[in-house]
Design a protein around this motif. Sequence first.
Motif, PDB file in Angstrom:
ATOM      1  N   LEU A 181      -4.055 -10.433 -29.192  1.00  0.00           N
ATOM      2  CA  LEU A 181      -4.145  -9.265 -28.317  1.00  0.00           C
ATOM      3  C   LEU A 181      -2.839  -8.471 -28.331  1.00  0.00           C
ATOM      4  O   LEU A 181      -1.763  -9.035 -28.562  1.00  0.00           O
ATOM      5  CB  LEU A 181      -4.433  -9.714 -26.876  1.00  0.00           C
ATOM      6  N   PRO A 182      -2.915  -7.178 -28.068  1.00  0.00           N
ATOM      7  CA  PRO A 182      -1.689  -6.376 -27.967  1.00  0.00           C
ATOM      8  C   PRO A 182      -0.969  -6.682 -26.653  1.00  0.00           C
ATOM      9  O   PRO A 182      -1.612  -7.063 -25.667  1.00  0.00           O
ATOM     10  CB  PRO A 182      -2.216  -4.944 -27.981  1.00  0.00           C
ATOM     11  N   PRO A 183       0.356  -6.536 -26.603  1.00  0.00           N
ATOM     12  CA  PRO A 183       1.074  -6.716 -25.337  1.00  0.00           C
ATOM     13  C   PRO A 183       0.536  -5.751 -24.283  1.00  0.00           C
ATOM     14  O   PRO A 183       0.328  -4.568 -24.569  1.00  0.00           O
ATOM     15  CB  PRO A 183       2.531  -6.403 -25.693  1.00  0.00           C
ATOM     16  N   ALA A 184       0.316  -6.255 -23.087  1.00  0.00           N
ATOM     17  CA  ALA A 184      -0.347  -5.450 -22.053  1.00  0.00           C
ATOM     18  C   ALA A 184       0.617  -4.998 -20.970  1.00  0.00           C
ATOM     19  O   ALA A 184       1.549  -5.715 -20.595  1.00  0.00           O
ATOM     20  CB  ALA A 184      -1.480  -6.256 -21.418  1.00  0.00           C
ATOM     21  N   ASP A 185       0.355  -3.811 -20.475  1.00  0.00           N
ATOM     22  CA  ASP A 185       1.070  -3.330 -19.294  1.00  0.00           C
ATOM     23  C   ASP A 185       0.452  -3.918 -18.027  1.00  0.00           C
ATOM     24  O   ASP A 185       1.131  -4.078 -17.021  1.00  0.00           O
ATOM     25  CB  ASP A 185       1.009  -1.802 -19.234  1.00  0.00           C
ATOM     26  N   LEU A 186      -0.837  -4.225 -18.099  1.00  0.00           N
ATOM     27  CA  LEU A 186      -1.538  -4.861 -16.988  1.00  0.00           C
ATOM     28  C   LEU A 186      -2.537  -5.864 -17.549  1.00  0.00           C
ATOM     29  O   LEU A 186      -3.366  -5.512 -18.397  1.00  0.00           O
ATOM     30  CB  LEU A 186      -2.273  -3.822 -16.132  1.00  0.00           C
ATOM     31  N   VAL A 187      -2.429  -7.099 -17.087  1.00  0.00           N
ATOM     32  CA  VAL A 187      -3.396  -8.143 -17.421  1.00  0.00           C
ATOM     33  C   VAL A 187      -4.197  -8.438 -16.161  1.00  0.00           C
ATOM     34  O   VAL A 187      -3.613  -8.714 -15.103  1.00  0.00           O
ATOM     35  CB  VAL A 187      -2.694  -9.425 -17.910  1.00  0.00           C
ATOM     36  N   TRP A 188      -5.506  -8.379 -16.269  1.00  0.00           N
ATOM     37  CA  TRP A 188      -6.393  -8.598 -15.123  1.00  0.00           C
ATOM     38  C   TRP A 188      -7.348  -9.738 -15.431  1.00  0.00           C
ATOM     39  O   TRP A 188      -7.929  -9.803 -16.510  1.00  0.00           O
ATOM     40  CB  TRP A 188      -7.175  -7.330 -14.805  1.00  0.00           C
ATOM     41  N   ALA A 189      -7.514 -10.659 -14.463  1.00  0.00           N
ATOM     42  CA  ALA A 189      -8.478 -11.754 -14.612  1.00  0.00           C
ATOM     43  C   ALA A 189      -9.087 -12.030 -13.247  1.00  0.00           C
ATOM     44  O   ALA A 189      -8.384 -12.460 -12.322  1.00  0.00           O
ATOM     45  CB  ALA A 189      -7.807 -13.008 -15.162  1.00  0.00           C
ATOM     46  N   SER A 190     -10.375 -11.773 -13.111  1.00  0.00           N
ATOM     47  CA  SER A 190     -11.051 -11.934 -11.823  1.00  0.00           C
ATOM     48  C   SER A 190     -11.913 -13.186 -11.811  1.00  0.00           C
ATOM     49  O   SER A 190     -12.886 -13.290 -12.575  1.00  0.00           O
ATOM     50  CB  SER A 190     -11.924 -10.703 -11.528  1.00  0.00           C
ATOM     51  N   ARG A 191     -11.555 -14.135 -10.954  1.00  0.00           N
ATOM     52  CA  ARG A 191     -12.327 -15.347 -10.722  1.00  0.00           C
ATOM     53  C   ARG A 191     -12.667 -16.058 -12.030  1.00  0.00           C
ATOM     54  O   ARG A 191     -13.794 -16.482 -12.263  1.00  0.00           O
ATOM     55  CB  ARG A 191     -13.583 -15.039  -9.905  1.00  0.00           C
ATOM     56  N   VAL A 192     -11.639 -16.172 -12.873  1.00  0.00           N
ATOM     57  CA  VAL A 192     -11.753 -16.817 -14.167  1.00  0.00           C
ATOM     58  C   VAL A 192     -11.007 -18.141 -14.181  1.00  0.00           C
ATOM     59  O   VAL A 192     -11.535 -19.172 -14.610  1.00  0.00           O
ATOM     60  CB  VAL A 192     -11.196 -15.889 -15.280  1.00  0.00           C
ATOM     61  N   ALA A 200      -2.355  -9.732 -12.804  1.00  0.00           N
ATOM     62  CA  ALA A 200      -3.058  -9.769 -11.520  1.00  0.00           C
ATOM     63  C   ALA A 200      -4.321 -10.599 -11.665  1.00  0.00           C
ATOM     64  O   ALA A 200      -5.067 -10.445 -12.630  1.00  0.00           O
ATOM     65  CB  ALA A 200      -3.414  -8.353 -11.050  1.00  0.00           C
ATOM     66  N   ILE A 201      -4.540 -11.491 -10.714  1.00  0.00           N
ATOM     67  CA  ILE A 201      -5.743 -12.322 -10.709  1.00  0.00           C
ATOM     68  C   ILE A 201      -6.432 -12.192  -9.356  1.00  0.00           C
ATOM     69  O   ILE A 201      -5.781 -12.042  -8.322  1.00  0.00           O
ATOM     70  CB  ILE A 201      -5.419 -13.807 -10.999  1.00  0.00           C
ATOM     71  N   ALA A 202      -7.747 -12.225  -9.374  1.00  0.00           N
ATOM     72  CA  ALA A 202      -8.527 -12.303  -8.141  1.00  0.00           C
ATOM     73  C   ALA A 202      -9.001 -13.741  -8.004  1.00  0.00           C
ATOM     74  O   ALA A 202      -9.816 -14.209  -8.798  1.00  0.00           O
ATOM     75  CB  ALA A 202      -9.717 -11.349  -8.180  1.00  0.00           C
ATOM     76  N   GLU A 203      -8.452 -14.448  -7.044  1.00  0.00           N
ATOM     77  CA  GLU A 203      -8.806 -15.846  -6.793  1.00  0.00           C
ATOM     78  C   GLU A 203      -8.676 -16.122  -5.304  1.00  0.00           C
ATOM     79  O   GLU A 203      -7.825 -15.556  -4.631  1.00  0.00           O
ATOM     80  CB  GLU A 203      -7.889 -16.803  -7.569  1.00  0.00           C
ATOM     81  N   GLY A 204      -9.511 -17.022  -4.817  1.00  0.00           N
ATOM     82  CA  GLY A 204      -9.430 -17.391  -3.409  1.00  0.00           C
ATOM     83  C   GLY A 204     -10.021 -16.312  -2.517  1.00  0.00           C
ATOM     84  O   GLY A 204     -10.965 -15.612  -2.875  1.00  0.00           O
ATOM     85  N   GLY A 205      -9.456 -16.177  -1.348  1.00  0.00           N
ATOM     86  CA  GLY A 205      -9.988 -15.239  -0.368  1.00  0.00           C
ATOM     87  C   GLY A 205     -10.807 -15.959   0.687  1.00  0.00           C
ATOM     88  O   GLY A 205     -10.677 -17.171   0.884  1.00  0.00           O
ATOM     89  N   GLY A 265     -16.811 -10.542   3.591  1.00  0.00           N
ATOM     90  CA  GLY A 265     -15.873 -11.485   3.001  1.00  0.00           C
ATOM     91  C   GLY A 265     -14.640 -10.760   2.515  1.00  0.00           C
ATOM     92  O   GLY A 265     -14.532  -9.533   2.613  1.00  0.00           O
ATOM     93  N   VAL A 266     -13.697 -11.513   2.000  1.00  0.00           N
ATOM     94  CA  VAL A 266     -12.435 -10.943   1.524  1.00  0.00           C
ATOM     95  C   VAL A 266     -12.096 -11.512   0.155  1.00  0.00           C
ATOM     96  O   VAL A 266     -12.116 -12.729  -0.035  1.00  0.00           O
ATOM     97  CB  VAL A 266     -11.271 -11.235   2.497  1.00  0.00           C
ATOM     98  N   LYS A 267     -11.807 -10.618  -0.780  1.00  0.00           N
ATOM     99  CA  LYS A 267     -11.234 -11.030  -2.060  1.00  0.00           C
ATOM    100  C   LYS A 267      -9.713 -10.994  -1.939  1.00  0.00           C
ATOM    101  O   LYS A 267      -9.167 -10.074  -1.318  1.00  0.00           O
ATOM    102  CB  LYS A 267     -11.652 -10.067  -3.180  1.00  0.00           C
ATOM    103  N   THR A 268      -9.059 -11.962  -2.539  1.00  0.00           N
ATOM    104  CA  THR A 268      -7.599 -11.948  -2.556  1.00  0.00           C
ATOM    105  C   THR A 268      -7.123 -11.739  -3.977  1.00  0.00           C
ATOM    106  O   THR A 268      -7.588 -12.397  -4.909  1.00  0.00           O
ATOM    107  CB  THR A 268      -7.016 -13.252  -2.000  1.00  0.00           C
ATOM    108  N   ILE A 269      -6.188 -10.812  -4.133  1.00  0.00           N
ATOM    109  CA  ILE A 269      -5.599 -10.503  -5.438  1.00  0.00           C
ATOM    110  C   ILE A 269      -4.132 -10.893  -5.402  1.00  0.00           C
ATOM    111  O   ILE A 269      -3.384 -10.500  -4.509  1.00  0.00           O
ATOM    112  CB  ILE A 269      -5.766  -9.020  -5.774  1.00  0.00           C
ATOM    113  N   HIS A 270      -3.736 -11.707  -6.371  1.00  0.00           N
ATOM    114  CA  HIS A 270      -2.362 -12.167  -6.506  1.00  0.00           C
ATOM    115  C   HIS A 270      -1.770 -11.510  -7.751  1.00  0.00           C
ATOM    116  O   HIS A 270      -2.436 -11.441  -8.793  1.00  0.00           O
ATOM    117  CB  HIS A 270      -2.304 -13.691  -6.659  1.00  0.00           C
TER     118      HIS A 270
END
Length: 290
Positions: free
Chosen positions: A114-125, A150-155, A279-284
């Motif tokens: 993959l190319p170097p990223a300015d933003l890496v996103w992973a949701s509930r992975v 940034a990851i979406a986990e928990g909440g 409910g609430v999603k939490t993003i770290h």
Amino acid sequence: MAVYAHDDIDWAERLRSLRMAEALDAEPTRVAARRLLEGLPEAPTIVDVGCGAGGMGVLFAEELAVAGAKFVLVDATEHLLTEARQVVVAAAGDKAIVETVHADVADKGLPDKLPPADLVWASRVVHHLPDQQAALDTLTRLARPGGMVAIAEGGLDFNCLPWDLGIGRPGLEGRLLAGRSEWFAEMRAGLPGAVSMPYGWNTGLQQAGLDAVDSFGVLIHHPSPGPELLREFVIERVSWFADVAGDWLASDDRETVAALLDPANPAFLGARQDLFLLGVKTIHCGRRRE
């Protein structure tokens, strides 16, 4: 042919549920997308790992709306990649480049693909993977120095049912959630090479090499009676919980769930006007060290 992930879930089979969840989450999650895009270069590279049906990629594309941006969609399920590409390309139009990569975040060689990223996103992975800390380490390596992960986990667990449904014992949803937790613990324990991560996501991100680690919540609230899509989603959700949590439910609760999911039964969930979603999603998130 069904393709299963580490957790033995056929995510391609769950495409309909993913689409409904994305539609119900879209507007509050858009606020999160906007926040994560702040401070990125004018034409950033965004890598969406475990992109699923492409919902967050669509929001990023709509909010960014600048020429030269690059979106790289990554998933281990080829059918989902195809679906995600279609919706993200439609959202980005001719202003951005959209690429797909069929790969697994558990692959430690992923950064080389993959190319170097300015933003890496992973949701509930990450929570579905055997070694969660190793996955966080890999996600960090996908970001360029100073780039954001940034990851979406928990909440907070989503609730959608009244406490007393007028059938069976009150408090069914709490028992469904408890059963789902038991299933999840057993599933994780059975993953080949499973490694415990006995600390919170913020600590995991710090150990992966991120600075300025922070978290924020996204409130998802659809009050009763809600749109027809909400009722469809609740039916799918209760059916899914019954499938995975059935072994941990008492026989009377299983009978109640069967009645709630039966369109011919007076208790059918689809006929109710008091369903909701709360409910609430939490993003770290944090930035890779320079």
